[in-house]
Scaffold this active site. Structure first.
Site, PDB file in Angstrom:
ATOM      1  N   ARG A 194       5.736  23.056  67.208  1.00 47.05           N
ATOM      2  CA  ARG A 194       5.762  23.676  65.879  1.00 47.05           C
ATOM      3  C   ARG A 194       7.196  23.934  65.416  1.00 47.05           C
ATOM      4  O   ARG A 194       7.512  23.820  64.239  1.00 47.05           O
ATOM      5  CB  ARG A 194       4.991  25.004  65.900  1.00 47.05           C
ATOM      6  CG  ARG A 194       3.495  24.862  66.140  1.00 47.05           C
ATOM      7  CD  ARG A 194       2.833  26.235  66.191  1.00 47.05           C
ATOM      8  NE  ARG A 194       3.114  26.991  64.975  1.00 47.05           N
ATOM      9  CZ  ARG A 194       2.429  26.844  63.832  1.00 47.05           C
ATOM     10  NH1 ARG A 194       1.441  25.990  63.757  1.00 47.05           N
ATOM     11  NH2 ARG A 194       2.754  27.560  62.774  1.00 47.05           N
ATOM     12  N   ARG A 249       2.758  25.843  46.140  1.00 49.00           N
ATOM     13  CA  ARG A 249       2.400  25.955  47.560  1.00 49.00           C
ATOM     14  C   ARG A 249       2.209  24.549  48.110  1.00 49.00           C
ATOM     15  O   ARG A 249       1.440  23.758  47.551  1.00 49.00           O
ATOM     16  CB  ARG A 249       1.105  26.764  47.729  1.00 49.00           C
ATOM     17  CG  ARG A 249       0.708  26.867  49.196  1.00 49.00           C
ATOM     18  CD  ARG A 249      -0.442  27.810  49.443  1.00 49.00           C
ATOM     19  NE  ARG A 249      -0.592  27.983  50.872  1.00 49.00           N
ATOM     20  CZ  ARG A 249      -0.810  29.121  51.494  1.00 49.00           C
ATOM     21  NH1 ARG A 249      -0.947  30.226  50.800  1.00 49.00           N
ATOM     22  NH2 ARG A 249      -0.905  29.169  52.806  1.00 49.00           N
ATOM     23  N   ASP A 277       4.557  25.821  53.089  1.00 55.22           N
ATOM     24  CA  ASP A 277       3.534  25.804  54.138  1.00 55.22           C
ATOM     25  C   ASP A 277       3.368  24.404  54.732  1.00 55.22           C
ATOM     26  O   ASP A 277       3.631  23.409  54.064  1.00 55.22           O
ATOM     27  CB  ASP A 277       2.207  26.290  53.533  1.00 55.22           C
ATOM     28  CG  ASP A 277       1.198  26.643  54.605  1.00 55.22           C
ATOM     29  OD1 ASP A 277       1.597  26.899  55.756  1.00 55.22           O
ATOM     30  OD2 ASP A 277      -0.007  26.650  54.293  1.00 55.22           O
ATOM     31  N   TRP A 290       2.578  19.629  60.227  1.00 62.91           N
ATOM     32  CA  TRP A 290       3.447  18.432  60.190  1.00 62.91           C
ATOM     33  C   TRP A 290       3.846  18.050  61.609  1.00 62.91           C
ATOM     34  O   TRP A 290       3.794  16.874  61.998  1.00 62.91           O
ATOM     35  CB  TRP A 290       4.687  18.743  59.344  1.00 62.91           C
ATOM     36  CG  TRP A 290       5.631  17.599  59.169  1.00 62.91           C
ATOM     37  CD1 TRP A 290       5.668  16.701  58.138  1.00 62.91           C
ATOM     38  CD2 TRP A 290       6.702  17.228  60.067  1.00 62.91           C
ATOM     39  NE1 TRP A 290       6.688  15.790  58.333  1.00 62.91           N
ATOM     40  CE2 TRP A 290       7.335  16.091  59.504  1.00 62.91           C
ATOM     41  CE3 TRP A 290       7.186  17.730  61.269  1.00 62.91           C
ATOM     42  CZ2 TRP A 290       8.424  15.468  60.106  1.00 62.91           C
ATOM     43  CZ3 TRP A 290       8.264  17.099  61.873  1.00 62.91           C
ATOM     44  CH2 TRP A 290       8.872  15.985  61.294  1.00 62.91           C
ATOM     45  N   ASN A 334       3.920  37.331  59.500  1.00 64.16           N
ATOM     46  CA  ASN A 334       4.367  36.271  60.421  1.00 64.16           C
ATOM     47  C   ASN A 334       4.828  36.801  61.785  1.00 64.16           C
ATOM     48  O   ASN A 334       4.967  36.020  62.731  1.00 64.16           O
ATOM     49  CB  ASN A 334       5.475  35.412  59.795  1.00 64.16           C
ATOM     50  CG  ASN A 334       4.986  34.446  58.737  1.00 64.16           C
ATOM     51  OD1 ASN A 334       5.714  34.082  57.813  1.00 64.16           O
ATOM     52  ND2 ASN A 334       3.741  33.995  58.839  1.00 64.16           N
TER      53      ASN A 334
HETATM   54  C1  FPP Z   1       4.876  27.984  57.079  1.00 63.14           C
HETATM   55  O1  FPP Z   1       4.398  26.857  57.806  1.00 63.14           O
HETATM   56  C2  FPP Z   1       6.299  28.145  57.297  1.00 63.14           C
HETATM   57  C3  FPP Z   1       6.928  29.272  57.804  1.00 63.14           C
HETATM   58  C4  FPP Z   1       6.201  30.481  58.214  1.00 63.14           C
HETATM   59  C5  FPP Z   1       8.379  29.291  58.030  1.00 63.14           C
HETATM   60  C6  FPP Z   1       9.213  28.788  56.876  1.00 63.14           C
HETATM   61  C7  FPP Z   1      10.580  28.562  57.388  1.00 63.14           C
HETATM   62  C8  FPP Z   1      11.345  27.484  57.113  1.00 63.14           C
HETATM   63  C9  FPP Z   1      10.934  26.399  56.172  1.00 63.14           C
HETATM   64  C10 FPP Z   1      12.669  27.333  57.753  1.00 63.14           C
HETATM   65  C11 FPP Z   1      13.735  28.282  57.269  1.00 63.14           C
HETATM   66  C12 FPP Z   1      14.047  28.105  55.842  1.00 63.14           C
HETATM   67  C13 FPP Z   1      15.098  28.694  55.222  1.00 63.14           C
HETATM   68  C14 FPP Z   1      15.271  28.498  53.762  1.00 63.14           C
HETATM   69  C15 FPP Z   1      16.084  29.515  55.924  1.00 63.14           C
HETATM   70  P1  FPP Z   1       3.348  27.102  58.979  1.00 63.14           P
HETATM   71  O2  FPP Z   1       4.086  27.259  60.257  1.00 63.14           O
HETATM   72  O3  FPP Z   1       2.439  28.247  58.620  1.00 63.14           O
HETATM   73  O4  FPP Z   1       2.548  25.743  58.948  1.00 63.14           O
HETATM   74  P2  FPP Z   1       1.023  25.525  59.363  1.00 63.14           P
HETATM   75  O5  FPP Z   1       0.195  26.268  58.345  1.00 63.14           O
HETATM   76  O6  FPP Z   1       0.856  24.041  59.263  1.00 63.14           O
HETATM   77  O7  FPP Z   1       0.862  26.047  60.757  1.00 63.14           O
END
Ligand code: FPP
Length: 234
Positions: free
Chosen positions: A30, A180, A17, A22, A65
């Site tokens: 994003r 997490r 997460d 970031w 998602n």
């Molecule tokens: C959560 O951060 C992250 C995701 C929903 C996507 C995870 C995907 C990757 C790390 C890239 C692909 C990885 C692989 C292994 C193929 P968020 O967007 O919810 O962050 P936020 O809470 O700060 O908005």
């Protein structure tokens, strides 16, 4: 007095997460956070494999998602495709096996195809298993397991063992440690059944900042825990 040292956790699950935050902190889109998140995932996969972890489940895309903007969803799927296609040499060198958890039927057909191919290409490797949780929800997995169990025959007995045997990857042991990143104390529908007795670790770091050393520190923390599985202190 020396603390009792438990071994390296056999199965670690990670809720990756903080990609969005970031990026936002840096005034970037994003999607840039997800791109850096993929790099962090590669670092952590390598570190986990080197440290002797047997199973690593990465929460890559949840059943919830899909509510995100189409551009972001498309971008994440593109990263998954890139990861599955581009890493074969790395999997081969490290004998890493790729697997999937989640509802395949709800995935874009090309992604489902790439997953199947990566699982086939790496199926014979005896190193760490990386389980990509994609279109994955813990409740959804339990519902699908219950349906499979019901479909297995009119006399199917409903027991914990029977439900476990109908999960997406029934041969994979329950996670020992669930990490997490990005500071929030939520499980967000990840490994609800399997995580019943997992140890949990929440790290304040956003996922794109994660390195192999962060994984090592998380494992050190885990080794200091006293797991009782509902029993009493030894
Ligand atoms: C959560 O951060 C992250 C995701 C929903 C996507 C995870 C995907 C990757 C790390 C890239 C692909 C990885 C692989 C292994 C193929 P968020 O967007 O919810 O962050 P936020 O809470 O700060 O908005």
């Amino acid at each position: 007095m020396r603390k009792k040292v438990s071994p390296v956790p056999a199965h670690i699950g990670i809720i990756m997460d903080g990609n969005g935050r970031w990026a936002q902190q840096r005034g970037q889109r994003r999607t840039q956070g997800h791109l850096e998140g993929l790099k962090a995932a590669k670092r952590v996969v390598k570190a986990a494999s080197d440290l002797g972890v047997r199973y690593l489940t990465l929460y890559t895309f949840s059943t919830e998602n899909w509510k995100r903007a189409a551009e972001e969803v498309g971008f994440i799927m593109g990263l998954v495709r890139q990861y599955l296609r581009g890493e074969l040499d790395f999997y081969r060198e490290n004998r890493i096996r790729i697997r999937h958890a989640g509802d395949t039927a709800g995935l874009p057909p090309d992604i489902a195809g790439e997953l199947r191919k990566a699982a086939e290409d790496t199926g014979g490797f005896d190193g760490m298993q990386v389980i990509l949780a994609l279109n994955y929800g813990g409740r959804d997995e339990i519902v699908r397991a219950a349906r499979r169990l019901a479909a297995s025959g009119p006399r199917a007995e409903i027991t914990e063992a029977a439900i476990s045997a109908h999960l997406d990857n029934p041969d994979v042991p329950d996670p020992d440690l669930i990490i997490r990143s990005a500071g929030e104390f939520r499980i967000s529908n990840f490994l609800l059944w399997e995580g019943a007795y997992a140890e949990y670790l929440v790290s304040p770091k956003f996922w794109p900042d994660w390195t192999g050393e962060d994984l090592e520190r998380a494992i050190e923390d885990f080794r200091g825990r006293n797991r009782r599985f509902g029993g009493t202190v030894k």
